[in-house]
Design an enzyme around this catalytic site. Structure first.
Site, PDB file in Angstrom:
ATOM      1  N   GLY A 175       0.815  -1.209   0.000  1.00  0.00           N
ATOM      2  CA  GLY A 175       0.000   0.000   0.000  1.00  0.00           C
ATOM      3  C   GLY A 175       0.843   1.251   0.000  1.00  0.00           C
ATOM      4  O   GLY A 175       1.919   1.321  -0.611  1.00  0.00           O
ATOM      5  N   GLY A 176       0.387   2.256   0.735  1.00  0.00           N
ATOM      6  CA  GLY A 176       1.088   3.538   0.778  1.00  0.00           C
ATOM      7  C   GLY A 176       2.501   3.428   1.295  1.00  0.00           C
ATOM      8  O   GLY A 176       3.359   4.247   0.959  1.00  0.00           O
ATOM      9  N   GLY A 408      21.588  10.498 -32.070  1.00  0.00           N
ATOM     10  CA  GLY A 408      21.211  11.150 -30.828  1.00  0.00           C
ATOM     11  C   GLY A 408      21.670  10.390 -29.604  1.00  0.00           C
ATOM     12  O   GLY A 408      21.893  10.988 -28.537  1.00  0.00           O
ATOM     13  N   ALA A 409      21.820   9.078 -29.728  1.00  0.00           N
ATOM     14  CA  ALA A 409      22.286   8.285 -28.597  1.00  0.00           C
ATOM     15  C   ALA A 409      23.735   8.640 -28.246  1.00  0.00           C
ATOM     16  O   ALA A 409      24.132   8.573 -27.080  1.00  0.00           O
ATOM     17  CB  ALA A 409      22.167   6.803 -28.916  1.00  0.00           C
TER      18      ALA A 409
END
Length: 518
Positions: A175-176, A408-409
């Site tokens: 959970g949280g 771009g890499a």
């Protein structure tokens, strides 16, 4: 009526109260914890700290809830042990949840103790270690329990980038509660632990999916699929050893630098380094072999080793100085950058930059992963995280181009234009918009199609493009490569660059903060 007890009587009462609270949920529950293959909250702390250095804070904390039988509940220390200690001679703040007390459930005082310990770590400038073993929020305390979680999350964020935070998941974390580890720098999960937001039963009732707790939140699921954790430990003892190893590389806080160790000055020419990387760009190799010969004693602490395997990240030392290593892994899909590997690298670059750790980047990348799955998944924004992280970094950046550096890499792997302070290249480096074969198909398409022997012409044009552009010398002529070095010189060249850049200062624009591409 005045208390007429003597000092000796009062001390005796204190000792009894301490012994009761230090026993957690009692001997039966402690034995049950051990029988399950897990250590107790205090045993984990004892393994972590040096000798008898732990000083507990908040031993007598109690919950204030009276509803649903809570008024009569006996919950020593409210289910969490908090305090300070020394690890490898350095002060740390620690919180360790006690599953033997109400399943380690987090109520108001439980979470307040954790939040206070986090705040104290920030004030003192010490690392914070949180050992998680909890059944979740204490339902009987309602909104007070949720409020406690909020206090912890808020402090996690305040500490981010200021002091190192390490989470050990040693039991359930549901959970949280799972969001606090997610807000820390490193998560170590043991084989006995599970972590998820919603458990298998809830998932079954809502979606109809059948999944076990291990499949959903076990360490393998988080390492290989979600990428939520950084290390897997076989048991509590190994988790503590990993935490200690991590701390050995890190400074106490962002105002300090990691300790530099003496006695690692050997930077002799390495005759074996040249044999690791094949000259044929299509042949694979393990970049960890390069790293092992580059760093001191081959000692490399790899992070997220099972996630996004096309890139390798981790901590090491070069001539005693802590460095972060980011390297394309040529043996997995040629080291291509995809969504997960971009996230993995960007996170690590930002962490290193926050804690004054120089970054050494080893480049052998064919580009970003093509395909509709990557495009629809947001490779543009995920890849942009790497561009952002390197461009924003102010620590020394040393880049070594081993082989391929395309498109771009190439830029995303700490190119000169993204702020690299020193770019070194091996003679095998191929720095270009794309590989020679792909480029020849684009640039010389008409010549190839018109040739009597298209295949021979194509081979000729590939070789011409290779010689003209796919070498380190064109980049060197443009000032985008500082030095072309022999592989055997790599350790010496990197060590020298780190020494020269040790006092690097980089001015940044006045602003509240940048906005990372999400």
């Amino acid at each position: 009526m005045a208390d007429t007890r003597s000092m000796a009587e009062r001390i005796e009462e204190l000792r009894k109260r301490k012994a009761h609270n230090e026993a957690g949920g009692g001997e039966k529950r402690l034995e049950k914890q051990r029988a399950s293959g897990k250590k107790t909250a205090r045993e984990r702390i004892a393994d972590l700290v040096d000798g008898e250095t732990f000083e507990e804070i908040g031993l007598f904390a109690e919950n204030r809830t009276t509803l649903f039988g809570m008024a009569e509940a006996d919950m020593p220390a409210d289910g969490v042990v908090t305090g300070t200690g020394s690890v490898l001679g350095r002060p740390v703040h620690i919180a360790s949840q006690d599953f033997t007390v109400a399943g380690g459930s987090a109520g108001e005082m439980h979470s307040t103790k954790v939040a206070n310990t986090l705040s104290a770590a920030l004030t003192a400038g010490t690392p914070f270690i949180f050992i998680n073993d909890s059944g979740g929020a204490r339902v009987q305390e309602g909104i007070d329990s949720l409020s406690g979680y909020g206090k912890v999350f808020y402090q996690n964020v305040r500490l981010s980038g200021a002091v190192p935070q390490i989470s050990i998941i040693a039991g359930p974390c549901a959970g949280g509660a799972a969001y606090s580890p997610a807000l820390t720098d490193f998560i170590i999960q043991t084989r006995k632990a599970q972590m998820f937001i919603t458990g298998p039963n809830v998932i079954k009732s809502v979606t109809g999916e059948d999944v076990t707790g291990e499949e959903l939140g076990g360490p393998d699921a988080h390492m290989q699929r979600s990428g939520n954790i950084h290390f897997i430990a076989d048991d509590d003892e190994q988790a503590v050893l990993i935490a200690k190893k991590l701390l050995s590389f890190l400074p106490n806080n962002n105002l300090e630098e990691p300790e530099r160790l003496e006695g690692f000055d050997d930077v002799a020419y390495d005759n074996e380094m040249a044999d690791i990387v094949p000259t044929d760009a299509k042949k694979a190799y393990d970049v960890r072999d390069v790293i092992a010969r580059l760093v001191d004693n081959g000692d490399f602490l790899e992070i997220q080793s099972g996630f996004a395997p096309t890139i390798v990240i981790g901590l090491a030392r070069i001539t005693g100085r802590t460095v972060g290593i980011v390297a394309n892994q040529a043996k997995v899909m040629s080291g291509v950058l995809d969504i997960n590997s971009s996230d993995k690298a960007a996170y690590f670059v930002q962490f290193c930059d926050a804690f004054n750790i120089p970054i050494v980047t080893l480049v052998d990348v064919p580009g970003f992963m093509p395909g509709t799955e990557q495009e629809y998944g947001g490779i543009i924004r995920h890849g942009a995280k790497m561009l952002y992280a390197y461009s924003e970094a102010t620590v020394p950046l040393v880049t070594v181009v081993l082989r391929k550096a395309y498109g771009g890499a190439y830029l995303a792997m700490a190119a000169k234009d993204l702020g690299a302070d020193r770019v070194l290249a091996w003679p095998t480096a191929e720095i270009a918009v794309m590989g020679a074969e792909g480029a020849a198909n684009v640039v010389f398409r008409r010549e190839i199609e018109a040739a009597e022997n298209p295949e021979a012409k194509r081979a000729e044009m590939v070789d011409a493009y290779q010689q003209a552009f796919n070498t380190p010398y064109v980049a060197g002529a443009r000032g985008l490569v500082d030095r072309v070095i022999e592989p055997g010189e790599t350790r010496a060249a990197v060590a020298n660059a780190l020494e020269v850049l040790a006092n690097k200062s980089k001015a940044t624009p006045a602003k509240k903060h940048g906005v990372l591409p999400f």
